[in-house]
Design a protein around this motif. Structure first.
Motif, PDB file in Angstrom:
ATOM      1  N   THR A 171       0.843  -1.205  -0.189  1.00 36.95           N
ATOM      2  CA  THR A 171      -0.149  -0.125  -0.042  1.00 36.95           C
ATOM      3  C   THR A 171       0.821   1.246  -0.187  1.00 36.95           C
ATOM      4  N   VAL A 172       0.378   2.265  -0.247  1.00 43.65           N
ATOM      5  CA  VAL A 172       1.099   3.677  -0.021  1.00 43.65           C
ATOM      6  C   VAL A 172       0.684   4.344   1.152  1.00 43.65           C
ATOM      7  N   ALA A 173       1.844   4.800   1.632  1.00 40.64           N
ATOM      8  CA  ALA A 173       1.511   5.737   3.013  1.00 40.64           C
ATOM      9  C   ALA A 173       1.839   6.955   2.644  1.00 40.64           C
ATOM     10  N   THR A 174       1.407   7.903   3.422  1.00 40.50           N
ATOM     11  CA  THR A 174       1.682   9.385   3.250  1.00 40.50           C
ATOM     12  C   THR A 174       2.365   9.728   4.547  1.00 40.50           C
ATOM     13  N   ILE A 175       3.625  10.464   4.389  1.00 38.67           N
ATOM     14  CA  ILE A 175       4.425  11.086   5.624  1.00 38.67           C
ATOM     15  C   ILE A 175       3.670  12.428   6.034  1.00 38.67           C
ATOM     16  N   GLU A 176       3.130  12.200   7.152  1.00 37.52           N
ATOM     17  CA  GLU A 176       2.663  13.298   7.999  1.00 37.52           C
ATOM     18  C   GLU A 176       3.468  14.517   8.835  1.00 37.52           C
ATOM     19  N   ALA A 177       4.483  13.497   9.241  1.00 34.09           N
ATOM     20  CA  ALA A 177       5.591  14.459  10.061  1.00 34.09           C
ATOM     21  C   ALA A 177       6.842  13.620  10.025  1.00 34.09           C
ATOM     22  N   VAL A 178       7.866  14.426   9.976  1.00 35.02           N
ATOM     23  CA  VAL A 178       9.404  13.994   9.850  1.00 35.02           C
ATOM     24  C   VAL A 178      10.334  14.290  10.934  1.00 35.02           C
ATOM     25  N   TRP A 179      11.028  13.626  11.486  1.00 33.51           N
ATOM     26  CA  TRP A 179      11.888  13.915  12.316  1.00 33.51           C
ATOM     27  C   TRP A 179      13.175  13.136  12.631  1.00 33.51           C
ATOM     28  N   ASP A 180      14.258  13.522  12.872  1.00 33.02           N
ATOM     29  CA  ASP A 180      15.560  12.556  13.049  1.00 33.02           C
ATOM     30  C   ASP A 180      15.524  12.422  14.549  1.00 33.02           C
ATOM     31  N   GLU A 181      16.241  11.178  14.854  1.00 35.83           N
ATOM     32  CA  GLU A 181      16.295  10.837  16.300  1.00 35.83           C
ATOM     33  C   GLU A 181      17.754  10.017  16.331  1.00 35.83           C
ATOM     34  N   ALA A 182      18.442  10.302  17.374  1.00 31.11           N
ATOM     35  CA  ALA A 182      19.680   9.521  17.778  1.00 31.11           C
ATOM     36  C   ALA A 182      19.344   8.233  18.410  1.00 31.11           C
ATOM     37  N   GLN A 183      19.993   7.248  18.123  1.00 35.09           N
ATOM     38  CA  GLN A 183      19.934   6.036  19.013  1.00 35.09           C
ATOM     39  C   GLN A 183      21.206   5.493  19.046  1.00 35.09           C
ATOM     40  N   TYR A 184      21.281   4.481  20.080  1.00 41.20           N
ATOM     41  CA  TYR A 184      22.676   4.142  20.646  1.00 41.20           C
ATOM     42  C   TYR A 184      22.486   2.539  20.340  1.00 41.20           C
ATOM     43  N   GLY A 185      23.510   1.944  19.862  1.00 42.67           N
ATOM     44  CA  GLY A 185      23.629   0.604  19.690  1.00 42.67           C
ATOM     45  C   GLY A 185      24.757   0.018  19.299  1.00 42.67           C
ATOM     46  N   GLU A 186      25.142  -0.974  19.798  1.00 44.39           N
ATOM     47  CA  GLU A 186      26.528  -1.679  19.793  1.00 44.39           C
ATOM     48  C   GLU A 186      27.647  -0.614  20.425  1.00 44.39           C
ATOM     49  N   GLY A 187      27.481   0.379  21.199  1.00 44.22           N
ATOM     50  CA  GLY A 187      28.567   1.294  21.517  1.00 44.22           C
ATOM     51  C   GLY A 187      28.684   2.731  20.645  1.00 44.22           C
ATOM     52  N   GLU A 188      27.604   2.609  19.805  1.00 41.73           N
ATOM     53  CA  GLU A 188      27.770   3.718  18.683  1.00 41.73           C
ATOM     54  C   GLU A 188      26.422   4.442  18.615  1.00 41.73           C
ATOM     55  N   ARG A 189      26.762   5.793  18.302  1.00 36.78           N
ATOM     56  CA  ARG A 189      25.493   6.620  18.121  1.00 36.78           C
ATOM     57  C   ARG A 189      24.799   6.411  16.621  1.00 36.78           C
ATOM     58  N   HIS A 190      23.623   6.109  16.457  1.00 33.62           N
ATOM     59  CA  HIS A 190      23.056   6.380  15.008  1.00 33.62           C
ATOM     60  C   HIS A 190      21.908   7.250  14.950  1.00 33.62           C
TER      61      HIS A 190
END
Length: 117
Positions: free
Chosen positions: A36-55
């Protein structure tokens, strides 16, 4: 020593078989399930930490319609991780997705609608 090499070879073969099965199931899902097709209503960037690194990942509030097994359609609106900041997603863009069966809370994002990846 020879027994250790034999065990390593068996372990490697087992790992390849398991990863092959997982990959095969994912490809089957991509080919068999309704998209199906989804519409983006809001966008934001978020930092997550995994395996000792920031992504840093890009998240979007997606709205889409999911069709249930009984044929009923369900309007869905939920936040999902949609990519990386370098992909520059924008509000109003359309994404091709595969929604989970029976839930609005999990999707596989295929890519931008109309583009081949």
């Amino acid at each position: 020593m020879a027994q250790m090499r034999r065990l390593q070879a068996i372990g490697l073969l087992a790992a390849l078989v398991i990863f092959g099965l997982i990959g095969g199931l994912y490809l089957w899902r991509l080919q068999s399930f309704d998209r199906t097709v989804a519409t983006i209503e809001a966008v934001w960037d978020e930092a997550q930490y995994g395996e000792g690194e920031r992504h840093v990942f890009t998240f979007g509030l997606l709205s889409f319609t999911r069709i249930a097994a009984d044929g009923q359609s369900h309007a869905c609106r939920h936040p999902f991780r949609i990519g990386r900041p370098s992909e520059k997603f924008r509000v109003g863009e359309k994404l091709e997705i595969i929604p989970a069966t029976g839930s609005c809370q999990r999707v596989d994002v295929i890519g931008r609608a109309g583009s081949r990846q």
